[in-house]
Structure formats: structure tokens, C-alpha cells
Design an enzyme around this catalytic site. Structure first.
Site, PDB file in Angstrom:
ATOM      1  N   HIS A 127       2.697   3.506  -8.987  1.00  0.00           N
ATOM      2  CA  HIS A 127       2.569   2.068  -9.281  1.00  0.00           C
ATOM      3  C   HIS A 127       3.807   1.556 -10.036  1.00  0.00           C
ATOM      4  CE1 HIS A 127      -1.376   2.109  -7.636  1.00  0.00           C
ATOM      5  NE2 HIS A 127      -1.940   2.790  -8.625  1.00  0.00           N
ATOM      6  N   SER A 148      -7.152  -6.110  -5.761  1.00  0.00           N
ATOM      7  CA  SER A 148      -8.231  -6.803  -5.038  1.00  0.00           C
ATOM      8  C   SER A 148      -9.514  -6.791  -5.867  1.00  0.00           C
ATOM      9  CB  SER A 148      -8.480  -6.108  -3.693  1.00  0.00           C
ATOM     10  OG  SER A 148      -9.128  -4.874  -3.909  1.00  0.00           O
ATOM     11  N   THR A 149     -10.471  -7.622  -5.442  1.00  0.00           N
ATOM     12  CA  THR A 149     -11.769  -7.637  -6.136  1.00  0.00           C
ATOM     13  C   THR A 149     -12.451  -6.266  -6.007  1.00  0.00           C
ATOM     14  OG1 THR A 149     -12.616  -8.711  -4.128  1.00  0.00           O
ATOM     15  CG2 THR A 149     -12.266 -10.121  -6.013  1.00  0.00           C
ATOM     16  N   ARG A 170     -11.853   1.671  -8.607  1.00  0.00           N
ATOM     17  CA  ARG A 170     -10.990   2.851  -8.836  1.00  0.00           C
ATOM     18  C   ARG A 170     -11.362   3.522 -10.163  1.00  0.00           C
ATOM     19  NH1 ARG A 170      -5.206   2.362  -6.045  1.00  0.00           N
ATOM     20  NH2 ARG A 170      -6.035   1.522  -4.128  1.00  0.00           N
ATOM     21  N   SER A 226      -7.933  -6.048   4.706  1.00  0.00           N
ATOM     22  CA  SER A 226      -8.574  -5.758   3.421  1.00  0.00           C
ATOM     23  C   SER A 226      -8.918  -6.993   2.592  1.00  0.00           C
ATOM     24  CB  SER A 226      -7.677  -4.823   2.601  1.00  0.00           C
ATOM     25  OG  SER A 226      -7.467  -3.625   3.292  1.00  0.00           O
ATOM     26  N   ARG A 276       0.084   7.636  -2.609  1.00  0.00           N
ATOM     27  CA  ARG A 276       0.591   8.719  -1.730  1.00  0.00           C
ATOM     28  C   ARG A 276       2.050   9.035  -2.043  1.00  0.00           C
ATOM     29  NH1 ARG A 276      -1.034   5.912   3.530  1.00  0.00           N
ATOM     30  NH2 ARG A 276      -1.587   4.293   2.039  1.00  0.00           N
ATOM     31  N   ARG A 329      -5.085  -2.934   8.589  1.00  0.00           N
ATOM     32  CA  ARG A 329      -6.219  -3.831   8.311  1.00  0.00           C
ATOM     33  C   ARG A 329      -5.792  -4.840   7.263  1.00  0.00           C
ATOM     34  NH1 ARG A 329      -8.441   1.392   6.774  1.00  0.00           N
ATOM     35  NH2 ARG A 329      -7.882   1.821   4.612  1.00  0.00           N
ATOM     36  N   ARG A 348       2.080  -5.091   5.977  1.00  0.00           N
ATOM     37  CA  ARG A 348       1.306  -4.088   5.233  1.00  0.00           C
ATOM     38  C   ARG A 348       2.050  -2.772   5.304  1.00  0.00           C
ATOM     39  NH1 ARG A 348      -4.947  -3.074   4.283  1.00  0.00           N
ATOM     40  NH2 ARG A 348      -4.730  -1.235   2.987  1.00  0.00           N
ATOM     41  N   ASN A 394       1.371   3.432  -2.926  1.00  0.00           N
ATOM     42  CA  ASN A 394       1.918   3.904  -4.206  1.00  0.00           C
ATOM     43  C   ASN A 394       1.379   5.282  -4.573  1.00  0.00           C
ATOM     44  OD1 ASN A 394       3.112   1.417  -4.424  1.00  0.00           O
ATOM     45  ND2 ASN A 394       1.702   0.628  -5.976  1.00  0.00           N
ATOM     46  N   ASP A 421       0.834  -1.199   0.000  1.00  0.00           N
ATOM     47  CA  ASP A 421       0.000   0.000   0.000  1.00  0.00           C
ATOM     48  C   ASP A 421       0.874   1.257   0.000  1.00  0.00           C
ATOM     49  OD1 ASP A 421      -2.326   1.405  -0.035  1.00  0.00           O
ATOM     50  OD2 ASP A 421      -2.898   0.989   2.036  1.00  0.00           O
ATOM     51  N   LEU A 465      12.008 -19.847  -4.930  1.00  0.00           N
ATOM     52  CA  LEU A 465      10.902 -19.073  -4.345  1.00  0.00           C
ATOM     53  C   LEU A 465       9.594 -19.273  -5.118  1.00  0.00           C
ATOM     54  CD1 LEU A 465      10.091 -16.656  -2.364  1.00  0.00           C
ATOM     55  CD2 LEU A 465      10.546 -15.167  -4.329  1.00  0.00           C
TER      56      LEU A 465
HETATM   57  C1  FPP Z   1      -1.951   0.110  -3.401  1.00  0.00           C
HETATM   58  O1  FPP Z   1      -1.462   1.436  -3.336  1.00  0.00           O
HETATM   59  C2  FPP Z   1      -1.404  -0.551  -4.575  1.00  0.00           C
HETATM   60  C3  FPP Z   1      -2.130  -1.151  -5.570  1.00  0.00           C
HETATM   61  C4  FPP Z   1      -3.596  -1.237  -5.574  1.00  0.00           C
HETATM   62  C5  FPP Z   1      -1.475  -1.730  -6.746  1.00  0.00           C
HETATM   63  C6  FPP Z   1      -0.251  -2.542  -6.456  1.00  0.00           C
HETATM   64  C7  FPP Z   1       0.549  -2.604  -7.696  1.00  0.00           C
HETATM   65  C8  FPP Z   1       1.900  -2.579  -7.753  1.00  0.00           C
HETATM   66  C9  FPP Z   1       2.763  -2.573  -6.551  1.00  0.00           C
HETATM   67  C10 FPP Z   1       2.616  -2.532  -9.043  1.00  0.00           C
HETATM   68  C11 FPP Z   1       2.364  -3.673  -9.941  1.00  0.00           C
HETATM   69  C12 FPP Z   1       2.702  -4.979  -9.345  1.00  0.00           C
HETATM   70  C13 FPP Z   1       2.696  -6.126 -10.049  1.00  0.00           C
HETATM   71  C14 FPP Z   1       2.951  -7.393  -9.327  1.00  0.00           C
HETATM   72  C15 FPP Z   1       2.477  -6.165 -11.516  1.00  0.00           C
HETATM   73  P1  FPP Z   1      -2.507   2.641  -3.444  1.00  0.00           P
HETATM   74  O2  FPP Z   1      -2.626   3.017  -4.870  1.00  0.00           O
HETATM   75  O3  FPP Z   1      -3.781   2.253  -2.784  1.00  0.00           O
HETATM   76  O4  FPP Z   1      -1.768   3.751  -2.635  1.00  0.00           O
HETATM   77  P2  FPP Z   1      -2.453   4.911  -1.754  1.00  0.00           P
HETATM   78  O5  FPP Z   1      -3.109   4.242  -0.588  1.00  0.00           O
HETATM   79  O6  FPP Z   1      -1.299   5.750  -1.346  1.00  0.00           O
HETATM   80  O7  FPP Z   1      -3.416   5.625  -2.647  1.00  0.00           O
END
Ligand code: FPP
Length: 243
Positions: free
Chosen positions: A36, A64-65, A70, A193, A23, A191, A185, A21, A19, A130
Site C-alpha cells: 500500500h 470501498s464500502t 479486511r 467492484s 500481491r 470486474r 483496473r 498492492n 488493485d 486536474l
Molecule cells: C487494492 O489492492 C488496494 C487497496 C484496497 C488500497 C488502495 C490504496 C492505495 C493505493 C494507497 C493509498 C492511496 C491513497 C489515495 C491514500 P489489494 O490490497 O486488494 O491487492 P491484492 O489484490 O494484491 O491483495
């Protein structure tokens, strides 16, 4: 807690909710998508690090589902990033003996993504290093409901009253792996989620304020060090565990 009851080994199975990305990008006045992209770089770093530490399984929550809610532009870009990662990174994972599994409802993805998922999984199927599981279009409740359906399909002659934890367990996603030992997390929320709710029943939780793009090898080492200090009792008393 006595010295003897502490964990003396590293976790076999680590799960991560990546979580923060968005921010991370916002703090730098950049579009969320750049967060991302940076997040994917963290994924690559952490996969290599887990491999070198000899961790057995790493499971990452990528989508997630609920993430379909978004804005469409962000969803499309995340799908594009997922596809690009499948196309570009899989041969490298294969060279590093990593087995890739995608867990979740793949019928939600377009044909091209589904095709590349199948290619990636079959290419890495026999690897012995792995096990990297990417949870995509995944939800823990969906997983449990699917497992019940699969159990019933496999045993049409049996009544639902015969269903118990042991019978259902093989139909839950990732049942071939050890259960999750450590859930991390990032991003400050505390949480789960709707992540691996069955598989994390006895996991130790580690929450950090670090945003996912900033989470690096040292951050993971810190989380593992915290895990090794925990006493895992699995319902028993401290004294029983010490024995
Ligand atoms: C949550 O951060 C992140 C995601 C919903 C996407 C996760 C994706 C990646 C890490 C990149 C791609 C990975 C793969 C394996 C292809 P957020 O956007 O909810 O952040 P925020 O809470 O700061 O808004």
C-alpha cells in the site's frame, strides 16, 4: 473500424481501480502494508502525469464500502496512510493547481480524518487544474441510494414517479465532472467492484495484469493509446458515428 470513427482525443475523465498492492508485497515476502505504501507512490506519479497531460479528472478507488471486511490491522494501517497522505501531500497538490475531492460516506472515518478531508477540500477548492477525486468508503450502489434521498429532500413536494435519470443525475457523486471515459483496473481482475456504476455507464474499460505499484507513466500512456483506438458509439451505429 474506419480511421474517422476512432477517438482522436484523450479521455477527459479517467477512473482507476488500484488493485494488486497486496500481491506486489507478497511476491517480495513483504507485509501487505508495504504494498500500500508503494501504491501511494504510484498515486503521486500518476497524478503528476495526468496533470502534465492536461487530463481534466482522475478518480481513484482507494477504499470501498466492502474493504472494512479486511483484517482490522490492515484497515487501521490504510486509515493511517490516508491520514498521512491528507496531511503531507495536500499542499503539494495545491501548488500544482490540483483540486481534491473525497467521494464516499465520510461519516465512517474518525474525526481527525474527517477534519483533514474538510481542510484539504477547502484549501484546493478554487484550483483549476486536474480534479483528483479519491473514492474512500465509497460504493456505487450507496451513491445511487444517496442521490435518491437527496433528490427527495430537495423536492419534498414531488412524487417518486416524477424521478427520472435527468432529475437524479445532479445528485450522483461527481456530477459536476464529465462522465468517466476510461476505467483502468490493474491487478488482472476484470470486474468493476461497485465502483462508479452510474458514472461509468459509457466508459471504455482497460484491464491490465500490472500490479498497482508497478503501474507507471508508460503504463498510463498505453491505456490512453488503447482508448484512442476505440470506437465509442453511445448506442448509435458505426455509420452514424462516422458522420
Ligand atoms: C487494492 O489492492 C488496494 C487497496 C484496497 C488500497 C488502495 C490504496 C492505495 C493505493 C494507497 C493509498 C492511496 C491513497 C489515495 C491514500 P489489494 O490490497 O486488494 O491487492 P491484492 O489484490 O494484491 O491483495
Amino acid at each position: 473500424m474506419s480511421q474517422e470513427t476512432q477517438q482522436d482525443c484523450q479521455p477527459q475523465h479517467i477512473a482507476i481501480i488500484m488493485d494488486g498492492n497486496g500481491r506486489w508485497a507478497k511476491k517480495r515476502f513483504l507485509p501487505r502494508f508495504v504494498g500500500h505504501q508503494k501504491g501511494l507512490k504510484s498515486v503521486k506519479r500518476l497524478v503528476a502525469h495526468c496533470s502534465s497531460l492536461g487530463i481534466k479528472a482522475l478518480t481513484l478507488f482507494a477504499f470501498s464500502t466492502e474493504n472494512w471486511r479486511r483484517p482490522p490491522d490492515e484497515v487501521n494501517k490504510l486509515m493511517g496512510l490516508f491520514l498521512k497522505a491528507l496531511q503531507k501531500e495536500v499542499s503539494k497538490l495545491n501548488e500544482n493547481n490540483v483540486r481534491l475531492i473525497i467521494v464516499g460516506d465520510r461519516s465512517g472515518f474518525n474525526d481527525e480524518i474527517q477534519e483533514h478531508i474538510a481542510i484539504a477540500e477547502s484549501m484546493t477548492r478554487d484550483n483549476t487544474g486536474l480534479v483528483l477525486s479519491i473514492a474512500a468508503n465509497y460504493g456505487g450502489r450507496w451513491d445511487i441510494v444517496e442521490a435518491v434521498k437527496k433528490w427527495q429532500l430537495a423536492h419534498p413536494e414531488r412524487s417518486i414517479s416524477e424521478l427520472n435519470e435527468q432529475a437524479l443525475s445532479p445528485y450522483i457523486a461527481l456530477s459536476e465532472l464529465p462522465e468517466v471515459d476510461l476505467l483502468i483496473r490493474t491487478g488482472g481482475e476484470q470486474r468493476i467492484s461497485n465502483f462508479l456504476i452510474w458514472q461509468m455507464a459509457y466508459a471504455e474499460f482497460y484491464f491490465t495484469e500490472d500490479l498497482w505499484p508497478d503501474f507507471d507513466e508508460k503504463s498510463l500512456d498505453k491505456a490512453i493509446a488503447s482508448f484512442t483506438q476505440r470506437e465509442r458509439r453511445f448506442g448509435k451505429t458505426s455509420e452514424q458515428v462516422a458522420k
